[in-house]
Design a protein around this motif. Sequence first.
Motif, mmCIF file in Angstrom:
data_model
loop_
_atom_site.group_PDB
_atom_site.id
_atom_site.type_symbol
_atom_site.label_atom_id
_atom_site.label_comp_id
_atom_site.label_asym_id
_atom_site.label_seq_id
_atom_site.Cartn_x
_atom_site.Cartn_y
_atom_site.Cartn_z
ATOM 1 N N LYS A 20 -2.456 -9.935 9.440
ATOM 2 C CA LYS A 20 -1.243 -9.613 8.906
ATOM 3 C C LYS A 20 -1.335 -8.115 8.569
ATOM 4 C CE LYS A 20 0.546 -14.082 7.440
ATOM 5 N NZ LYS A 20 1.833 -14.154 8.219
ATOM 6 N N LEU A 21 -0.382 -7.227 8.807
ATOM 7 C CA LEU A 21 -0.287 -5.897 8.460
ATOM 8 C C LEU A 21 -0.151 -5.808 6.950
ATOM 9 C CD1 LEU A 21 -0.028 -3.035 9.034
ATOM 10 C CD2 LEU A 21 2.544 -3.119 8.961
ATOM 11 N N GLN A 22 0.049 -6.367 6.247
ATOM 12 C CA GLN A 22 -0.070 -6.337 4.611
ATOM 13 C C GLN A 22 -1.742 -6.585 4.242
ATOM 14 O OE1 GLN A 22 2.083 -9.202 2.317
ATOM 15 N NE2 GLN A 22 1.030 -8.760 0.197
ATOM 16 N N HIS A 23 -2.308 -7.574 5.016
ATOM 17 C CA HIS A 23 -3.630 -7.673 4.760
ATOM 18 C C HIS A 23 -4.630 -6.362 4.958
ATOM 19 C CE1 HIS A 23 -7.606 -9.741 4.929
ATOM 20 N NE2 HIS A 23 -7.868 -9.092 5.988
ATOM 21 N N LEU A 24 -4.230 -5.869 6.414
ATOM 22 C CA LEU A 24 -4.755 -4.623 6.520
ATOM 23 C C LEU A 24 -4.594 -3.434 5.507
ATOM 24 C CD1 LEU A 24 -4.081 -4.561 10.551
ATOM 25 C CD2 LEU A 24 -6.234 -4.861 9.367
ATOM 26 N N GLU A 25 -3.516 -3.357 5.213
ATOM 27 C CA GLU A 25 -2.969 -2.124 4.102
ATOM 28 C C GLU A 25 -3.965 -2.711 2.878
ATOM 29 O OE1 GLU A 25 0.980 -0.672 3.591
ATOM 30 O OE2 GLU A 25 1.453 -2.450 4.662
ATOM 31 N N GLU A 26 -3.886 -3.978 2.480
ATOM 32 C CA GLU A 26 -4.869 -4.085 1.284
ATOM 33 C C GLU A 26 -6.300 -3.835 1.096
ATOM 34 O OE1 GLU A 26 -3.822 -8.216 0.694
ATOM 35 O OE2 GLU A 26 -1.775 -7.887 0.010
ATOM 36 N N LYS A 27 -6.913 -4.036 2.610
ATOM 37 C CA LYS A 27 -8.381 -3.802 2.560
ATOM 38 C C LYS A 27 -8.477 -2.430 3.031
ATOM 39 C CE LYS A 27 -9.595 -8.351 2.382
ATOM 40 N NZ LYS A 27 -10.849 -8.344 1.317
ATOM 41 N N LEU A 28 -7.751 -1.868 3.714
ATOM 42 C CA LEU A 28 -8.107 -0.388 4.273
ATOM 43 C C LEU A 28 -7.799 0.720 3.570
ATOM 44 C CD1 LEU A 28 -7.377 -0.707 8.160
ATOM 45 C CD2 LEU A 28 -9.489 -1.069 6.735
ATOM 46 N N LYS A 29 -6.506 0.446 2.775
ATOM 47 C CA LYS A 29 -6.242 1.766 1.755
ATOM 48 C C LYS A 29 -6.988 1.953 0.757
ATOM 49 C CE LYS A 29 -1.249 1.710 2.466
ATOM 50 N NZ LYS A 29 0.032 1.561 2.101
ATOM 51 N N PRO A 30 -7.783 0.848 0.039
ATOM 52 C CA PRO A 30 -8.823 1.230 -0.928
ATOM 53 C C PRO A 30 -10.176 2.116 -0.177
ATOM 54 C CG PRO A 30 -8.339 -1.118 -1.142
ATOM 55 C CD PRO A 30 -7.556 -0.335 0.069
ATOM 56 N N LEU A 31 -10.054 1.924 1.044
ATOM 57 C CA LEU A 31 -11.472 2.731 1.738
ATOM 58 C C LEU A 31 -11.007 4.372 2.265
ATOM 59 C CD1 LEU A 31 -12.581 0.042 4.195
ATOM 60 C CD2 LEU A 31 -13.502 0.451 2.400
ATOM 61 N N GLY A 32 -9.750 4.296 2.056
ATOM 62 C CA GLY A 32 -9.142 5.890 2.186
ATOM 63 C C GLY A 32 -8.267 6.046 3.459
ATOM 64 N N TYR A 33 -7.983 4.956 3.950
ATOM 65 C CA TYR A 33 -6.978 4.718 5.158
ATOM 66 C C TYR A 33 -5.436 4.966 4.654
ATOM 67 C CZ TYR A 33 -11.003 3.350 8.179
ATOM 68 O OH TYR A 33 -12.006 3.568 8.834
ATOM 69 N N VAL A 34 -4.887 5.535 5.434
ATOM 70 C CA VAL A 34 -3.377 5.572 5.290
ATOM 71 C C VAL A 34 -2.596 5.203 6.719
ATOM 72 C CG1 VAL A 34 -3.337 7.366 3.599
ATOM 73 C CG2 VAL A 34 -3.164 7.943 6.004
ATOM 74 N N ILE A 35 -1.348 4.933 6.545
ATOM 75 C CA ILE A 35 -0.703 4.596 7.753
ATOM 76 C C ILE A 35 -0.162 6.027 8.154
ATOM 77 C CG2 ILE A 35 1.156 3.422 8.886
ATOM 78 C CD1 ILE A 35 0.805 1.171 7.074
ATOM 79 N N GLY A 36 -0.609 6.360 9.100
ATOM 80 C CA GLY A 36 -0.044 7.665 9.771
ATOM 81 C C GLY A 36 1.524 7.898 9.707
ATOM 82 N N GLY A 37 1.868 8.878 9.698
ATOM 83 C CA GLY A 37 3.498 9.118 9.783
ATOM 84 C C GLY A 37 4.051 8.933 11.217
ATOM 85 N N ASN A 38 3.145 8.710 12.202
ATOM 86 C CA ASN A 38 3.884 8.461 13.475
ATOM 87 C C ASN A 38 3.878 7.135 13.867
ATOM 88 O OD1 ASN A 38 0.987 8.290 13.498
ATOM 89 N ND2 ASN A 38 0.741 9.548 15.579
ATOM 90 N N TRP A 39 4.301 6.470 12.926
ATOM 91 C CA TRP A 39 4.505 5.042 13.359
ATOM 92 C C TRP A 39 5.860 4.596 13.879
ATOM 93 C CZ3 TRP A 39 8.148 1.572 11.002
ATOM 94 C CH2 TRP A 39 8.643 2.127 9.963
ATOM 95 N N ASP A 40 6.193 3.468 14.546
ATOM 96 C CA ASP A 40 7.348 3.081 15.075
ATOM 97 C C ASP A 40 7.474 1.640 14.711
ATOM 98 O OD1 ASP A 40 9.892 3.295 16.413
ATOM 99 O OD2 ASP A 40 9.136 4.278 18.220
#
Length: 136
Positions: free
Chosen positions: A14-34
């Motif tokens: 689930k995208l929400q799961h990825l966000e919850e796990k990766l954002k604390p590591l320093g990842y951001v969703i790039g501005g070039n999403w569709d």
Amino acid sequence: MIQLNSAIENKQFKLQHLEEKLKPLGYVIGGNWDYDHGYFDYKVNQTVGNYIFLRVPFQAVDGELDQKGVKVEVGRPFLLNHDFQESLDDNILEYNSFMNQFSEPENKDAEVPQEMIAHGQSLVQELEATLLFFPK
């Protein structure tokens, strides 16, 4: 661009799961999403004139990215080196100059220094540990 093999490739989350796990590591969703695909970006290195990112692509598999609960499939992570201009941008559009004040990259896919590849591989191992070895 240097592709890095990973056990997370072709895994679904689930995208929400990825966000919850990766954002604390320093990842951001790039501005070039569709609506059907996007990237998690991690800034590996920044020096005068360039940025090196670990980019983790993902593709929606059951809806669009702006829908609650959307599931995505992760692609192969890769290192990307952007050389950017230090001078003023020579391609300015008047209607967009207020909103976009950044110069175009001089080279969107510059060579990745060898020493960054090992660092990128260690970041991929961290991704695998975070996403595959802990409950979803």
